[in-house]
Structures are given as C-alpha cells and as structure tokens.
Design an enzyme around this catalytic site. Structure first.
Site, short mmCIF file in Angstrom:
data_model
loop_
_atom_site.label_atom_id
_atom_site.label_comp_id
_atom_site.label_asym_id
_atom_site.label_seq_id
_atom_site.Cartn_x
_atom_site.Cartn_y
_atom_site.Cartn_z
N GLY A 15 0.84 -1.20 0.00
CA GLY A 15 0.00 0.00 0.00
C GLY A 15 0.87 1.25 0.00
N ALA A 26 15.42 10.72 -0.85
CA ALA A 26 16.62 10.61 -0.01
C ALA A 26 17.50 9.45 -0.48
CB ALA A 26 16.21 10.40 1.45
N ARG A 76 0.62 -4.74 -5.56
CA ARG A 76 0.68 -6.00 -4.81
C ARG A 76 0.94 -7.06 -5.88
NH1 ARG A 76 -0.57 -4.22 0.49
NH2 ARG A 76 -2.31 -2.76 0.46
N ASP A 107 5.69 -5.07 5.99
CA ASP A 107 6.37 -6.34 6.28
C ASP A 107 6.24 -7.36 5.15
OD1 ASP A 107 3.73 -6.75 6.85
OD2 ASP A 107 4.05 -7.48 8.90
N THR A 129 4.46 2.27 5.64
CA THR A 129 3.08 1.79 5.75
C THR A 129 2.32 2.66 6.74
OG1 THR A 129 1.62 0.00 6.50
CG2 THR A 129 3.84 -0.01 7.42
N ASP A 131 0.07 1.66 8.54
CA ASP A 131 -0.49 0.81 9.60
C ASP A 131 0.33 0.78 10.90
OD1 ASP A 131 -2.39 0.13 7.71
OD2 ASP A 131 -1.40 -1.74 7.12
N ASP A 133 2.58 -1.24 11.73
CA ASP A 133 2.52 -2.62 12.22
C ASP A 133 3.82 -3.40 12.03
OD1 ASP A 133 2.36 -2.73 9.48
OD2 ASP A 133 0.72 -4.17 9.41
N ARG A 175 -5.32 -2.64 8.55
CA ARG A 175 -5.26 -4.08 8.30
C ARG A 175 -5.55 -4.83 9.60
NH1 ARG A 175 -0.70 -6.93 4.54
NH2 ARG A 175 -1.06 -5.10 3.29
P1 ADP Z 1 3.03 -4.49 2.77
O1 ADP Z 1 4.40 -4.48 2.20
O2 ADP Z 1 2.47 -3.11 2.90
O3 ADP Z 1 2.92 -5.32 4.02
P2 ADP Z 1 1.80 -6.65 1.27
O4 ADP Z 1 1.71 -7.56 2.43
O5 ADP Z 1 0.66 -6.61 0.32
O6 ADP Z 1 2.04 -5.13 1.70
O7 ADP Z 1 3.13 -7.05 0.48
C1 ADP Z 1 3.53 -6.27 -0.64
C2 ADP Z 1 4.16 -7.17 -1.64
O8 ADP Z 1 5.31 -7.81 -1.08
C3 ADP Z 1 3.28 -8.32 -2.11
O9 ADP Z 1 2.36 -7.94 -3.08
C4 ADP Z 1 4.33 -9.25 -2.68
O10 ADP Z 1 4.78 -8.79 -3.92
C5 ADP Z 1 5.47 -9.08 -1.67
N1 ADP Z 1 5.36 -10.14 -0.66
C6 ADP Z 1 4.45 -10.25 0.33
N2 ADP Z 1 4.62 -11.38 1.03
C7 ADP Z 1 5.66 -12.02 0.47
C8 ADP Z 1 6.36 -13.26 0.72
N3 ADP Z 1 5.96 -14.07 1.69
N4 ADP Z 1 7.39 -13.59 -0.07
C9 ADP Z 1 7.80 -12.76 -1.06
N5 ADP Z 1 7.18 -11.60 -1.35
C10 ADP Z 1 6.15 -11.22 -0.62
O1 F6P Z 2 -1.33 -1.50 4.46
C1 F6P Z 2 -1.99 -0.32 4.18
C2 F6P Z 2 -3.45 -0.57 3.92
O2 F6P Z 2 -4.07 0.66 3.62
C3 F6P Z 2 -4.19 -1.28 5.06
O3 F6P Z 2 -4.54 -0.40 6.09
C4 F6P Z 2 -5.35 -1.86 4.32
O4 F6P Z 2 -5.82 -3.01 4.96
C5 F6P Z 2 -4.76 -2.23 2.98
O5 F6P Z 2 -3.61 -1.43 2.82
C6 F6P Z 2 -5.67 -2.03 1.81
O6 F6P Z 2 -5.01 -2.48 0.68
P1 F6P Z 2 -5.51 -2.34 -0.81
O7 F6P Z 2 -4.98 -1.05 -1.33
O8 F6P Z 2 -4.90 -3.50 -1.52
O9 F6P Z 2 -7.01 -2.37 -0.79
#
Ligand code: ADP
Ligand code: F6P
Length: 333
Positions: A15, A26, A76, A107, A129, A131, A133, A175
């Site tokens: 996100g 930076a 994503r 993460d 993020t 969040d 988190d 989330r």
């Molecule tokens: P965030 O980085 O904000 O936590 P996501 O959980 O959607 O958001 O993860 C972002 C992207 O990171 C995913 O769409 C995917 O490309 C990659 N990713 C997530 N989980 C994994 C994983 N277990 N292994 C490798 N890549 C991952």
């Molecule tokens: O991680 C940021 C966030 O905005 C969360 O708060 C929310 O659950 C999620 O992304 C929504 O993701 P998407 O843009 O895929 O709907």
C-alpha cells in the site's frame, strides 16, 4: 564503501503511504552522493518482473517531497511469493547491473526483500506503511499523515453526530493492527475504540456505554472501529436496534492513504531513506531501517519479521478511561 556496489535500485511496494516520495528522494540523492548509480523500479515487484526500470538522477526527484502517494508507483504482486519468480527477479536485477535494492514498504514487502537477499541481491527495507505494524520500529512512514487525516475527518463526523444526537461508528484502516484506531480514537475523544488486538465482540458493553452516556447528557457517541474488526454497517444496525438511538457508519477508506505528507513523515522518510542508502553502500544486506529509542538503527530482516508487535495495555486502558465520566483506578505499571 563495499567495492562491489556500483548501482542500486529503489522501489515502493504494498500500500502506498504519504512520505514514500521523501524516502525515494533521499535514497536517490544520498546514493548519488555516495558515488553510485541509481535506478528507479516502477510498480514494486511487479515492475521489477516487467523490467520497468528507469535511470534516476538528482533532478528526477525534484518537486516530489510534498506529494502524497509514490512517484514510482506501487503494486501488490502475489506471484512474488513463489521461489522461481524471486529467482527470476534476482536475474533481472543482475541483468540491469543492480547490485543492491532499497525496498520501501511494509512487512510483506520485507519478505520479498528477504527473498532477493537470499538470491544474492543486497537488500535494505525502509518501513513505509500507514499501519505502524512493523514490530522492529517505533515509526513507519505514512502513519502520522494517515492519523491526522483520519482525525480531521472524525472531527467533522463528530459535529454532525452531535447536532443530530446520533451515535457514529467510524471505521479506520490498519489491516490487522489497531494503531490507527487507537491514536485517532484518543485524539478525537471517542467514547469507544475497538481494536483487533483486544476486542472481545461484546456489543452489549458498547450498548450499555451508549445508554449510560446518553443519561449523563452526552449528545453524540463516537465509536472508532478498526478495519481488522470491520463490519461497521451491520454493527450500526444492531446498535441502533438495541439502543433506540440513530446510529450511522462511516468508512473512511482510502482517503487515509492519500494527501500531502506531514512534516514528521517527510523528516523520518528523509533520514530513513538516506540511512538505507548508506548501509547499502557499505555492503549490508537483508537489513531494515528502524527508529527505536529515539535513534535510527538497522536490524536483520529475519529478526524483524519474527518479532510480534503488541499494543501497550496501559495506553489502551488510558484510551478507555479518558472518554468516561467515571472514576477508574488505572496505575502505570
Ligand atoms: P506491505 O508491504 O504493505 O505489508 P503486502 O503484504 O501486500 O504489503 O506485500 C507487498 C508485496 O510484497 C506483495 O504484493 C508481494 O509482492 C510481496 N510479498 C508479500 N509477502 C511475500 C512473501 N511471503 N514472499 C515474497 N514476497 C512477498
Ligand atoms: O497496508 C496499508 C493498507 O491501507 C491497510 O490499512 C489496508 O488493509 C490495505 O492497505 C488495503 O489495501 P488495498 O490497497 O490492496 O485495498
């Protein structure tokens, strides 16, 4: 500086979050200052797989620090969880001469960085993020802007709630984490704050609270509901039926992710981005930048991902106490 690092890449993933542009800026400018070439990878891991890779210079990030979203775009990319796809991505990095990569994201994005590091690409994560988190850091880029945006929206809902003597359920993002709800809830004086970390699905408690508050003359009742609990519209229907008080649900949604970043987000993003550029240039890999105990540090991504982030029980108890006209004895442990 590690001799083998000549060119680095930077991408944003997951996100978007206000302040990501300051972090990109930076990374680019500090890496150039470190004598490295910089490539921008568009649309996260998806763009890497599609080889959407552009050269970046100091000017490419001009006029971006104040802008929300991410100028590199984000995505994503679920297929990135597959080993074969990660190996292909590492090959693409090598083909483009990218020895190291800064990944700005949450993460999930760190897991992608971890996988690339295992395939020989030096990676550094920067926490981006809304969040908040990510357990290893006290700060994530975007959180400050998001909570301020949400708080301003909640203040507006509060006005109309009071005028109509209604109960309002306002759902905020996060989330599975309750940080946005907790912070906005405290900052807007909400009567109830529901967060996934502690919520016991006891709606009767909320109903009793609304009725008690009405008896002591409160004209509105604000419930901040975290996305991780969700179902605000059906909750509003049930609460209205149980209390006889008009109840409306407002889901703030994506507005929380947009907008010009606050000073705090721009500042943290700037320092974290520069720090990432420096440790990448030093040859570090599979590390992530953190803000901990008032300092910018870096941590091993494996360790960071194994940590669990929890809400401080004292802060949550205080959030409940402050909106009530009753004497409750909560002492700091
Ligand atoms: P965030 O980085 O904000 O936590 P996501 O959980 O959607 O958001 O993860 C972002 C992207 O990171 C995913 O769409 C995917 O490309 C990659 N990713 C997530 N989980 C994994 C994983 N277990 N292994 C490798 N890549 C991952
Ligand atoms: O991680 C940021 C966030 O905005 C969360 O708060 C929310 O659950 C999620 O992304 C929504 O993701 P998407 O843009 O895929 O709907």
């Amino acid at each position: 500086m590690a001799a083998h690092i000549k060119t680095i890449g930077v991408l944003t993933s997951g996100g978007d979050a206000p302040g990501m542009n300051a972090a990109i800026r930076a990374v680019v400018r500090k890496s150039l200052n470190n004598g490295l070439n910089v490539k921008g990878i568009k649309k996260g891991y998806m763009g890497l797989l599609n080889e959407e890779i552009v050269d970046m210079d100091a000017k490419s990030v001009s006029d971006t620090i104040q802008r929300g979203g991410t100028v590199l775009g984000t995505a994503r990319c679920l297929e990135f969880k597959e080993e074969a796809v990660q190996a292909e991505a590492a090959k693409i990095c090598k083909k483009h001469g990218i020895d190291g990569l800064v990944v700005i994201g949450g993460d999930g994005s760190y897991r992608g960085a971890q996988a690339l590091a295992a395939h020989g690409i030096n990676t550094i994560g920067v926490p981006g993020t809304i969040d908040l988190d990510i357990a290893c850091t006290d700060y994530t880029i975007g959180f400050d802007t998001a909570v301020n945006t949400a708080m301003e929206a909640i203040d507006k809902v509060r006005d109309t709630s009071s005028s109509h003597e209604r109960c309002s359920i306002i759902e905020v993002m996060g989330r599975n984490a309750g940080y946005i709800a907790l912070w906005c809830g405290v900052a807007s004086g909400a009567e109830d704050i529901l967060i996934p970390e502690t919520y016991d699905y006891n709606e009767q408690m909320i109903v009793n609270n609304i009725i008690d508050n009405r008896k002591i003359g409160k004209t509105h009742h604000l419930i901040i509901n975290a996305e991780g609990i969700g179902h605000s519209t059906s909750m509003a229907r049930r609460i209205e039926a149980a209390t006889g008080i008009e109840t409306r649900a407002t889901i703030l949604g994506y507005m929380q992710r947009g907008g010009s970043p606050t000073c705090k987000d721009r500042y943290y993003a700037s320092i974290m981005g520069a720090y990432a550029a420096d440790i990448l240039a030093e040859g570090k890999s599979n590390r992530c930048v953190c803000y901990k105990g008032g300092q910018f540090i870096d941590t091993d991504i494996d360790e960071a991902l194994a940590m669990e982030k929890t809400i401080d029980p004292y802060q949550f108890e205080i959030s409940k106490l402050l909106s009530r006209n009753e004497n409750t004895d909560i002492k700091k442990k």
